[in-house]
Design a protein around this motif. Sequence first.
Motif, mmCIF file in Angstrom:
data_model
loop_
_atom_site.group_PDB
_atom_site.id
_atom_site.type_symbol
_atom_site.label_atom_id
_atom_site.label_comp_id
_atom_site.label_asym_id
_atom_site.label_seq_id
_atom_site.Cartn_x
_atom_site.Cartn_y
_atom_site.Cartn_z
ATOM 1 N N TRP A 10 52.336 -61.719 -70.628
ATOM 2 C CA TRP A 10 52.668 -63.064 -70.135
ATOM 3 C C TRP A 10 53.869 -63.032 -69.192
ATOM 4 O O TRP A 10 53.914 -63.770 -68.209
ATOM 5 C CB TRP A 10 52.908 -64.018 -71.301
ATOM 6 N N PHE A 14 53.465 -64.445 -65.369
ATOM 7 C CA PHE A 14 54.270 -65.536 -64.834
ATOM 8 C C PHE A 14 55.293 -65.080 -63.793
ATOM 9 O O PHE A 14 55.902 -65.912 -63.127
ATOM 10 C CB PHE A 14 55.001 -66.262 -65.969
ATOM 11 N N GLY A 21 57.875 -69.532 -67.048
ATOM 12 C CA GLY A 21 57.150 -68.686 -67.976
ATOM 13 C C GLY A 21 58.002 -67.539 -68.489
ATOM 14 O O GLY A 21 57.484 -66.501 -68.860
#
Length: 101
Positions: A10, A14, A21
Amino acid sequence: AFAARPQSYWTAAFAEAEACGAPVVGLADLPDDPHLMARGTVRRTDDGLHAAPAPRLSAHPDLVSAILAPCDDPVESVLRDAGFTGAEIATLVETGVVRSA
């Protein structure tokens, strides 16, 4: 959905997005954060973690070269060493700009 993939996935996903994020990390991990490392925001010393002084002026990096220990000198002495006159120091103390011990 977020739990289905590791944090590193993640973070990478991001990284290039125009969205918030960033991972939530523990205090001990702050000095290793790439963004904070690049800005010198958090520093690890022998006595723990410290936030770098702010503001830091990018055009004048020599103004803040290290995190300094608190100064125990009387404020009048520090101001005198900085070139303030006795009258200027008295005015700063009287108006509450600085506190005298």
